[in-house]
Design a protein around this motif. Sequence first.
Motif, PDB file in Angstrom:
ATOM      1  N   ASP A  11      46.810  72.068  38.103  1.00 18.45           N
ATOM      2  CA  ASP A  11      46.745  71.961  36.645  1.00 18.45           C
ATOM      3  C   ASP A  11      45.557  71.099  36.231  1.00 18.45           C
ATOM      4  N   PHE A  12      44.953  71.468  35.107  1.00 18.26           N
ATOM      5  CA  PHE A  12      43.838  70.684  34.580  1.00 18.26           C
ATOM      6  C   PHE A  12      44.376  69.561  33.724  1.00 18.26           C
ATOM      7  N   ARG A  13      44.050  68.362  34.103  1.00 16.63           N
ATOM      8  CA  ARG A  13      44.414  67.170  33.338  1.00 16.63           C
ATOM      9  C   ARG A  13      43.153  66.338  33.168  1.00 16.63           C
ATOM     10  N   PRO A  14      42.573  66.332  31.973  1.00 15.77           N
ATOM     11  CA  PRO A  14      41.287  65.660  31.748  1.00 15.77           C
ATOM     12  C   PRO A  14      41.300  64.173  32.104  1.00 15.77           C
ATOM     13  N   LEU A  15      42.421  63.507  31.917  1.00 13.04           N
ATOM     14  CA  LEU A  15      42.478  62.080  32.198  1.00 13.04           C
ATOM     15  C   LEU A  15      42.334  61.776  33.692  1.00 13.04           C
ATOM     16  N   SER A  16      42.653  62.751  34.541  1.00 10.86           N
ATOM     17  CA  SER A  16      42.510  62.513  35.986  1.00 10.86           C
ATOM     18  C   SER A  16      41.031  62.327  36.364  1.00 10.86           C
ATOM     19  N   ASN A  17      40.121  62.964  35.631  1.00 13.54           N
ATOM     20  CA  ASN A  17      38.688  62.742  35.879  1.00 13.54           C
ATOM     21  C   ASN A  17      38.307  61.294  35.571  1.00 13.54           C
ATOM     22  N   MET A  19      40.360  58.788  35.699  1.00 10.07           N
ATOM     23  CA  MET A  19      40.989  57.970  36.738  1.00 10.07           C
ATOM     24  C   MET A  19      40.149  57.974  38.019  1.00 10.07           C
ATOM     25  N   TRP A  20      39.596  59.128  38.376  1.00 16.98           N
ATOM     26  CA  TRP A  20      38.727  59.209  39.561  1.00 16.98           C
ATOM     27  C   TRP A  20      37.469  58.367  39.366  1.00 16.98           C
ATOM     28  N   MET A  61      31.335  49.834  32.077  1.00 17.85           N
ATOM     29  CA  MET A  61      32.005  51.117  32.235  1.00 17.85           C
ATOM     30  C   MET A  61      33.326  50.957  32.976  1.00 17.85           C
ATOM     31  N   GLU A  62      33.357  50.088  33.982  1.00 13.56           N
ATOM     32  CA  GLU A  62      34.606  49.848  34.718  1.00 13.56           C
ATOM     33  C   GLU A  62      35.662  49.272  33.785  1.00 13.56           C
ATOM     34  N   SER A  63      35.264  48.374  32.919  1.00 15.20           N
ATOM     35  CA  SER A  63      36.183  47.777  31.953  1.00 15.20           C
ATOM     36  C   SER A  63      36.725  48.829  30.987  1.00 15.20           C
ATOM     37  N   LEU A  64      35.870  49.704  30.533  1.00 14.35           N
ATOM     38  CA  LEU A  64      36.276  50.757  29.609  1.00 14.35           C
ATOM     39  C   LEU A  64      37.235  51.740  30.280  1.00 14.35           C
ATOM     40  N   LEU A  65      36.912  52.147  31.505  1.00 12.59           N
ATOM     41  CA  LEU A  65      37.776  53.090  32.225  1.00 12.59           C
ATOM     42  C   LEU A  65      39.112  52.445  32.583  1.00 12.59           C
ATOM     43  N   ALA A  66      39.106  51.151  32.837  1.00 11.62           N
ATOM     44  CA  ALA A  66      40.353  50.448  33.159  1.00 11.62           C
ATOM     45  C   ALA A  66      41.335  50.530  31.999  1.00 11.62           C
ATOM     46  N   GLN A  67      40.832  50.564  30.768  1.00 10.61           N
ATOM     47  CA  GLN A  67      41.713  50.688  29.605  1.00 10.61           C
ATOM     48  C   GLN A  67      42.488  52.002  29.649  1.00 10.61           C
ATOM     49  N   SER A  68      41.840  53.079  30.064  1.00 14.50           N
ATOM     50  CA  SER A  68      42.511  54.372  30.162  1.00 14.50           C
ATOM     51  C   SER A  68      43.561  54.367  31.262  1.00 14.50           C
ATOM     52  N   VAL A  69      43.230  53.742  32.386  1.00 13.95           N
ATOM     53  CA  VAL A  69      44.165  53.688  33.504  1.00 13.95           C
ATOM     54  C   VAL A  69      45.369  52.817  33.126  1.00 13.95           C
TER      55      VAL A  69
END
Length: 117
Positions: A11-17, A19-20, A61-69
Motif C-alpha cells: 500500500d502507498f502511504r506517503p508518510l512512510s517516505n 519516516m524513511w 531537516m532532521e528536526s522537521l522530520l522528527a515532528q512527523s515521526v
Amino acid sequence: MRKHNGGCWADFRPLSNVMWLHYLLTKLLKSKNLRPPRRATVATASPNFTERQCYECLLKMESLLAQSVLKVQAHKPIVTKHSRRKVVTPTKTAVVSTTAPQCAGDVLSFGLMMGWV
C-alpha cells in the motif's frame, strides 16, 4: 514504521517516505558520528553554501522530520509490566507543529522554500 503501515508494504502511504528520510538522517548524524565542520570552508558541490551551513541544514531537516515521526508515535499506547500483568498506560499528547511534512513532496517544498534545491 511497520505499525504505521499495518505490515502491508504494498500500500502507498506517503508518510512512510518521510519516516524513511528521518531514519536516514538520524543514521547519518548519530550512527556515523557526523560532526560539524571546524572551519567555514566552501562545499565543493555547491559554491553557495559552506560546509557548516550544509551541516545546519541537515540538523534543521532532521528536526522537521522528527515532528512527523512524533505525530505517528503519539498514537501508540505504551505497555508497561507491573509484576505479571501488562498495563497499558495512556499516551501523552505530543506537541506537533502543523507544518510537519506529510509526504516527500512536502519535504521537497520545504527545501525549495529554504533555497537548498
